[in-house]
Design a protein around this motif. Structure first.
Motif, PDB file in Angstrom:
ATOM      1  N   LEU A  44       0.833  -1.212   0.000  1.00  0.00           N
ATOM      2  CA  LEU A  44       0.000   0.000   0.000  1.00  0.00           C
ATOM      3  C   LEU A  44       0.865   1.258   0.000  1.00  0.00           C
ATOM      4  N   GLN A 385       1.632   7.586   5.156  1.00  0.00           N
ATOM      5  CA  GLN A 385       2.553   6.446   5.100  1.00  0.00           C
ATOM      6  C   GLN A 385       3.084   6.092   6.491  1.00  0.00           C
ATOM      7  N   ILE A 388       0.387   4.256   8.286  1.00  0.00           N
ATOM      8  CA  ILE A 388       0.248   2.887   7.780  1.00  0.00           C
ATOM      9  C   ILE A 388       1.368   1.998   8.300  1.00  0.00           C
TER      10      ILE A 388
END
Length: 411
Positions: A44, A385, A388
């Motif tokens: 991702l 990011q 995540i």
């Protein structure tokens, strides 16, 4: 175990058991579960970067020149106001912004393939207040950014942040700048030709100091250029278009931006250093009416008399300027077109840009404004990011503990 190998002896049984425990089934299963759970998060993150690079990367507006024209004569990339940071800037902030500029330079060269790069001053943010060692560091970082342009010509004009405003420009700072960019003469100016396109780069701060010796020295170069222009027009074999392209850091005379074909209002956050009004991030521009920026004589523009002198003496094909950190495309009363480029740095606005110009042999000029990635978008992606990665590590760690506990219960 490692000590035994280093000493040249066989490992003892206890060292063998220690090595086997380090690769116990519970740990192997734990690491395997961590990799399985974290892999989707890693993919991702990569997908996010690919989407940002594709949709939010460098892009250019359509050329303002329509129709079919003759062969291309020259392609030029024009940037201004890089404002590379000085020693007082936080290291992480400097690295983040300058790495983005370096990537944008690389992408621009790969996409546009310019024959020449024109930098219209202010490569440094605190050049006029920096020591020689600090200045050398800025110049080195500047050249490192331009490594992809090894096959292109590069010209750098003088900016007020590099050598000082007209009232404080010192000969030592100007000499330091000229030594760093030796295609300039002792006044910080230059007259050169590339593919039958003639450029005259003028020290705008010297021109603004109308009673200084440097002002008259730069005027001497203008007179020389005017003589060469008249001579070329009188030759039997004339060039297709002998008119000059003038390069300046300060724009020609204008009291505000009402003369521009549109008002370029910078988008900004609280951390940007913007002079004048700007459109705050998250706010719609439809209902926002930006007050016009009032230009200060000789500080933000050349005087009316100096501007009129340059236009009448050189009758330029095009004038390119910078300094305002705002894009402006205008025509003077005599029909001369002037384009002021925006800043190339995230320091001064969220949406920096540059100019790409194509000169044609039939005399036409096409221009495109090109935009760098918006800083707010890149920051948002980096925060996402980080979130995540943190979430992925937490989930992977929990799964690891579950796997080890489950294996322990079985045994």
């Amino acid at each position: 175990m490692a000590a035994a190998v280093r000493n040249g002896r066989s490992p003892s049984p206890s060292e063998h058991r220690q090595l086997l425990r380090s690769f116990s089934p519970s740990k192997v299963r734990c690491y395997k579960r961590m990799i399985e759970k974290f892999a989707p998060f890693f993919l991702l993150i990569i997908l996010l970067w690919m989407l940002v690079d594709y949709f939010g990367g460098l892009y250019c507006l359509k050329s303002d020149l329509q129709g079919t024209h003759g062969d291309k004569e020259l392609a030029a990339m024009v940037v201004g106001d890089l404002h590379l940071s000085g020693p007082n800037t936080a290291w992480i902030d400097r690295v983040r912004r300058e790495s983005s500029m370096k990537a944008s330079f690389k992408k621009a060269y790969k996409k546009l393939k310019p024959d020449i790069l024109l930098v219209l001053g202010d490569i440094s943010d605190r050049g006029r207040k920096s020591t020689n060692k600090e200045w050398e560091s800025v110049v080195q970082r500047f050249h490192n950014m331009l490594l992809p342009y090894s096959d292109a010509l590069i010209h750098v004009a003088v900016g007020n942040h590099d050598v000082g405003d007209y009232y404080e420009m010192s000969p030592s700072l100007l000499q330091r700048f000229v030594v760093s960019f030796p295609d300039l003469d002792e006044t910080g100016s230059s007259l050169f030709m590339v593919e039958n396109v003639t450029f005259i780069s003028l020290n705008a701060m010297a021109l603004a100091c109308e009673n200084c010796p440097s002002h008259f020295a730069v005027k001497g170069l203008v007179d020389k250029a005017r003589y060469l222009l008249v001579k070329s027009l009188n030759e039997e074999k004339q060039r297709t278009n002998p008119r000059l392209v003038v390069l300046l850091h300060l724009p020609l005379y204008r009291t505000d931006e009402s003369v521009c074909n549109f008002i370029d209002t910078p988008r900004c956050g609280p951390w940007h250093e913007v002079e004048g009004a700007c459109l705050l991030l998250g706010r719609s521009g439809d209902s926002f009416h930006s007050p016009l920026v009032q230009y200060r004589d000789k500080m933000d523009m050349l005087s009316a008399s100096t501007s009129e002198y340059l236009l009448s003496a050189l009758k330029p094909r095009l004038v390119l300027s910078a300094h305002a950190h705002r894009f402006c495309d205008r025509f003077h009363d005599d029909g001369t077109r002037e384009i002021t480029v925006s800043t190339f740095s995230w320091r001064n606005r969220d949406d920096p840009s540059f100019l790409f110009i194509t000169f044609f042999k039939d005399g036409f000029i096409g221009s495109q404004q090109c935009f760098l990635p918006r800083e707010s978008m890149v920051l948002g992606v980096q925060v996402l990011q980080g979130t995540i990665i943190s979430l992925g590590l937490v989930i992977a760690g929990v799964e690891c503990c579950k796997a080890r506990r489950k294996l322990h219960l079985k045994t």
